[in-house]
Design a protein around this motif. Structure first.
Motif, PDB file in Angstrom:
ATOM      1  N   TYR A  83       0.872  -1.334   0.053  1.00  0.00           N
ATOM      2  CA  TYR A  83      -0.072   0.126  -0.001  1.00  0.00           C
ATOM      3  C   TYR A  83       0.916   1.438   0.050  1.00  0.00           C
ATOM      4  O   TYR A  83       1.960   1.208   0.589  1.00  0.00           O
ATOM      5  N   ALA A 118      -7.082   4.065  -3.049  1.00  0.00           N
ATOM      6  CA  ALA A 118      -7.727   4.825  -2.007  1.00  0.00           C
ATOM      7  C   ALA A 118      -7.898   3.982  -0.697  1.00  0.00           C
ATOM      8  O   ALA A 118      -7.559   2.872  -0.660  1.00  0.00           O
ATOM      9  N   ASP A 119      -8.452   4.845   0.422  1.00  0.00           N
ATOM     10  CA  ASP A 119      -8.593   3.920   1.637  1.00  0.00           C
ATOM     11  C   ASP A 119      -9.540   2.857   1.495  1.00  0.00           C
ATOM     12  O   ASP A 119      -9.513   1.668   2.000  1.00  0.00           O
ATOM     13  N   ALA A 120     -10.546   2.963   0.749  1.00  0.00           N
ATOM     14  CA  ALA A 120     -11.479   2.152   0.201  1.00  0.00           C
ATOM     15  C   ALA A 120     -12.140   2.393  -1.055  1.00  0.00           C
ATOM     16  O   ALA A 120     -12.207   3.545  -1.447  1.00  0.00           O
ATOM     17  N   SER A 145     -15.259   3.352  -3.085  1.00  0.00           N
ATOM     18  CA  SER A 145     -16.605   4.136  -3.039  1.00  0.00           C
ATOM     19  C   SER A 145     -17.493   3.960  -4.002  1.00  0.00           C
ATOM     20  O   SER A 145     -17.294   3.387  -4.986  1.00  0.00           O
ATOM     21  N   ASN A 172      -8.467  -1.768  -6.243  1.00  0.00           N
ATOM     22  CA  ASN A 172      -8.103  -0.822  -5.340  1.00  0.00           C
ATOM     23  C   ASN A 172      -7.107  -1.310  -4.400  1.00  0.00           C
ATOM     24  O   ASN A 172      -6.884  -2.343  -3.809  1.00  0.00           O
ATOM     25  N   GLY A 179      -5.536  -0.193  -1.843  1.00  0.00           N
ATOM     26  CA  GLY A 179      -5.727   0.714  -0.543  1.00  0.00           C
ATOM     27  C   GLY A 179      -5.006  -0.268   0.709  1.00  0.00           C
ATOM     28  O   GLY A 179      -4.138  -1.052   0.430  1.00  0.00           O
ATOM     29  N   LYS A 180      -5.395   0.106   1.900  1.00  0.00           N
ATOM     30  CA  LYS A 180      -4.692  -0.392   2.917  1.00  0.00           C
ATOM     31  C   LYS A 180      -5.091  -2.026   2.910  1.00  0.00           C
ATOM     32  O   LYS A 180      -4.490  -2.676   3.444  1.00  0.00           O
ATOM     33  N   LYS A 181      -6.215  -2.264   2.454  1.00  0.00           N
ATOM     34  CA  LYS A 181      -6.724  -3.665   2.262  1.00  0.00           C
ATOM     35  C   LYS A 181      -6.957  -3.634   0.655  1.00  0.00           C
ATOM     36  O   LYS A 181      -7.916  -2.759   0.008  1.00  0.00           O
TER      37      LYS A 181
END
Length: 136
Positions: A27, A84-86, A88, A111, A113-115
């Motif tokens: 990430y 992105a963080d998540a 959307s 994505n 992202g963090k996950k």
């Protein structure tokens, strides 16, 4: 991935490439970095990815807008890359609009992202405006 899905072999390979990149880089990089890595991984898998593929939006035989899809794979699947963080609803709507504006029916939203996460979208040709000119 379900083998009965439209272009399931391609989408399975895209998802495998996505996880290969995510597992190597993790990430925190910009979307462009992930996009370029996906191009490399997809090429290694024998696909023909095109980066920054232009999409015209038509209304009553007039071009009224332009989009740029991150990656078009084998002229069959649009891939939209996010970091992105998540994911959307706006990200999903963006991909859906790309599918609406083209004769492409399948898209993947990935994505980094963090996950790691992805969503598969299908917009069937039967629901599309049928007077669209050929994809450019």
């Amino acid at each position: 991935m379900n083998d009965n899905y439209l272009h399931s072999e391609i989408t399975s390979n895209i998802i495998a490439a996505f996880y290969a990149v995510y597992n190597k880089l993790g990430y925190g990089f910009l979307e462009k970095v992930y996009e370029r890595c996906l191009l490399i991984e997809l090429g290694k898998l024998g696909h023909h990815p095109i980066a920054q593929h232009p999409i015209n939006v038509h209304y009553e035989n007039h071009v009224v807008g332009h989009y740029i899809a991150d990656i078009l794979v084998d002229d069959k699947v649009i891939v939209e890359v996010k970091a992105a963080d998540a994911l959307s609803k706006e990200h999903e709507a963006q991909l859906t609009n790309y599918l609406k504006a083209t004769d492409i029916e399948v898209g993947l939203l990935v994505n980094f992202g963090k996950k790691a996460e992805f969503k598969r979208k299908v917009f069937s040709a039967q629901y599309k405006y049928h007077n669209l000119p050929p994809r450019t």
